[in-house]
Design a protein around this motif. Structure first.
Motif, mmCIF file in Angstrom:
data_model
loop_
_atom_site.group_PDB
_atom_site.id
_atom_site.type_symbol
_atom_site.label_atom_id
_atom_site.label_comp_id
_atom_site.label_asym_id
_atom_site.label_seq_id
_atom_site.Cartn_x
_atom_site.Cartn_y
_atom_site.Cartn_z
ATOM 1 N N GLU A 125 -2.837 2.738 -5.105
ATOM 2 C CA GLU A 125 -1.453 3.031 -5.508
ATOM 3 C C GLU A 125 -1.377 3.355 -6.996
ATOM 4 O O GLU A 125 -0.718 4.320 -7.412
ATOM 5 C CB GLU A 125 -0.603 1.808 -5.171
ATOM 6 N N ILE A 126 -2.053 2.565 -7.808
ATOM 7 C CA ILE A 126 -2.017 2.758 -9.258
ATOM 8 C C ILE A 126 -2.722 4.054 -9.659
ATOM 9 O O ILE A 126 -2.234 4.823 -10.486
ATOM 10 C CB ILE A 126 -2.653 1.539 -9.966
ATOM 11 N N LEU A 127 -3.881 4.307 -9.051
ATOM 12 C CA LEU A 127 -4.644 5.503 -9.401
ATOM 13 C C LEU A 127 -3.942 6.779 -8.950
ATOM 14 O O LEU A 127 -3.935 7.787 -9.678
ATOM 15 C CB LEU A 127 -6.046 5.419 -8.807
ATOM 16 N N TYR A 129 -4.845 10.585 -10.180
ATOM 17 C CA TYR A 129 -6.112 10.727 -9.485
ATOM 18 C C TYR A 129 -5.860 11.167 -8.036
ATOM 19 O O TYR A 129 -4.895 10.720 -7.397
ATOM 20 C CB TYR A 129 -6.873 9.399 -9.469
ATOM 21 N N GLY A 130 -6.717 12.019 -7.522
ATOM 22 C CA GLY A 130 -6.637 12.416 -6.123
ATOM 23 C C GLY A 130 -7.461 11.490 -5.257
ATOM 24 O O GLY A 130 -8.231 10.656 -5.758
ATOM 25 N N ARG A 131 -7.321 11.647 -3.938
ATOM 26 C CA ARG A 131 -8.080 10.806 -3.015
ATOM 27 C C ARG A 131 -9.586 10.964 -3.206
ATOM 28 O O ARG A 131 -10.337 9.993 -3.163
ATOM 29 C CB ARG A 131 -7.705 11.165 -1.576
ATOM 30 N N ALA A 132 -10.008 12.196 -3.451
ATOM 31 C CA ALA A 132 -11.440 12.428 -3.662
ATOM 32 C C ALA A 132 -11.923 11.728 -4.933
ATOM 33 O O ALA A 132 -13.037 11.187 -4.981
ATOM 34 C CB ALA A 132 -11.726 13.923 -3.733
ATOM 35 N N ASP A 133 -11.074 11.748 -5.968
ATOM 36 C CA ASP A 133 -11.425 11.069 -7.222
ATOM 37 C C ASP A 133 -11.585 9.564 -6.993
ATOM 38 O O ASP A 133 -12.519 8.933 -7.516
ATOM 39 C CB ASP A 133 -10.334 11.298 -8.278
ATOM 40 N N ILE A 134 -10.666 8.992 -6.224
ATOM 41 C CA ILE A 134 -10.704 7.561 -5.965
ATOM 42 C C ILE A 134 -11.953 7.197 -5.155
ATOM 43 O O ILE A 134 -12.631 6.202 -5.444
ATOM 44 C CB ILE A 134 -9.423 7.108 -5.242
ATOM 45 N N ASP A 135 -12.268 8.035 -4.181
ATOM 46 C CA ASP A 135 -13.483 7.798 -3.393
ATOM 47 C C ASP A 135 -14.720 7.842 -4.281
ATOM 48 O O ASP A 135 -15.644 7.030 -4.124
ATOM 49 C CB ASP A 135 -13.604 8.846 -2.287
#
Length: 408
Positions: free
Chosen positions: A386-388, A393-399
């Protein structure tokens, strides 16, 4: 949990919370109680107080116990590894979008991470940077103890509080609650909010530094002027007051009560209430100076009345007439209607347990924008995604960050 009618007076302020243990989290919780969005940045293993008891008997999750629950409500948690470049860059990005950052590392830690005040203000000139350390930050005055670690008992001891607390002049004593942490926390809140107010006028943030020992000394202000004026350093004074009488604790049949007579008219009221009106005009007791000079006689007279009565019976006689209060146990506080009507015992969810638990409520009451306990303390990394996502940040970045071990 009560739901506030508004989002709180500090709604719109974003705080990046890099603190752990008690002083720092207590400060940021006060900000969160009043509406600030507090992002608690934790190590991958979490704030160490997550492991601190007590736990509910049926809690098999053991995500956190009462200690963590009581000082981290209303916050969101993200777990970050600050030993990775990606983790540091992530926190820097969060701070660049924040109004306030608070940390309680030892002096120099943030600088080694590349997250020192001078660096952060270059990209976020409006940033208010708050610190609480045992002996302060060298920027405000380089204490000879700057590198000493400190906890509550150290601040109580060196700040002068233990030196005037104890059963007799030769026996210092620790104060029960962690005031060596919570007092500095409140001082830091005042400093941070003062700096935030200044930002609104100038657009320029500043560094806010509180030493735990300094804050405790400030709260013990009487020891400074007493020593300066008299040349005598005060010592522990038991349950009495060195300058006022009667002012302290007195035995009841089932415990103790407090009675505080700060002036002579109150003494007259007290004397009448206990059925001894003549004491109000007796030269041996009629003035505070006389009562201080005859302190043991005053104590014996009052305890002759209080010691044969229960706390409840004494309350029936003195309550509302003179400053008075029974010494309450936690069980008595839980049963007292005052704390219920003031919403000072708040039920919250305990992850891993079928039962709800109570924590202390919000003591500062604002009429239009009340603070509130809106959510329980967070689980470790509960709000990482949620914070990212909100930070861009995108989902790919978070992964990718998870795969790299930078976040949990």
């Amino acid at each position: 949990m009560t739901q506030a009618a508004s989002t709180g007076a500090l709604a719109g302020l974003r705080v990046v919370d890099l603190t752990q243990m008690l002083a720092g989290p207590f400060c940021t919780q006060v900000l969160a109680d009043h509406g600030a969005d507090v992002i608690k940045v934790e190590a991958m293993t979490g704030d160490g107080t997550r492991l601190t008891a007590p736990f509910c008997e049926d809690d098999t999750l053991r995500e956190y116990g009462g200690y963590f629950q009581s000082v981290n409500r209303n916050k969101r948690s993200i777990a970050v590894d600050l030993k990775t470049a990606e983790g540091v860059a992530l926190v820097r990005k969060l701070i660049d979008g924040a109004d306030i950052v608070v940390e309680n590392f030892r002096a120099g830690v943030m600088e080694r991470l590349g997250l020192g005040w001078e660096t952060l203000r270059e990209s976020n000139p409006r940033l208010v940077y708050g610190t609480v350390r045992g002996f302060g930050d060298p920027r405000s005055g380089a204490s000879p103890y700057a590198n000493w670690p400190a906890y509550d008992v150290v601040a109580q001891a060196m700040g002068g509080m233990m030196g005037i607390t104890g059963p007799d002049r030769h026996t210092p004593m620790k104060i029960g609650p962690g005031v060596g942490d919570t007092i500095p926390a409140l001082m830091l809140c005042i400093g941070i909010l003062s700096a935030v107010h200044r930002v609104r006028e100038t657009g320029k943030g500043q560094f806010v530094d509180v030493a735990m020992t300094d804050a405790v000394l400030a709260m013990c202000e009487r020891i400074v002027y007493q020593t300066s004026y008299t040349g005598v350093a005060p010592g522990p004074e038991g349950n009495r007051h060195p300058l006022l009488c009667p002012f302290g604790l007195f035995r009841a049949r089932d415990g103790y009560v407090s009675i505080a007579v700060a002036n002579d008219p109150l003494w007259e009221k007290l004397a009448a209430a206990i059925g001894r009106p003549e004491l109000g005009t007796d030269p041996a007791f009629a003035t505070n100076a006389a009562r201080v000079a005859n302190v043991q006689q005053v104590i014996d007279l009052l305890e002759g009345f209080t010691s044969v009565r229960s706390k409840e019976e004494i309350a029936g006689v003195l309550g509302g007439k003179v400053p008075f209060g029974p010494v309450c146990t936690a069980a008595e506080i839980f049963a007292d209607p005052h704390y219920a009507v003031r919403e000072m015992l708040v039920d919250v969810e305990q992850p891993g347990s079928a039962q709800r638990v109570k924590i202390a409520g919000v003591p500062v009451k604002l009429s239009d924008t009340p603070g509130a306990v809106r959510r329980r303390a967070p689980m470790l990394g509960e709000h990482t995604d949620e914070i990212l996502l909100a930070a861009g940040y995108g989902r790919a970045d978070i992964d990718h960050l998870r795969a790299a071990g930078a976040v949990r």
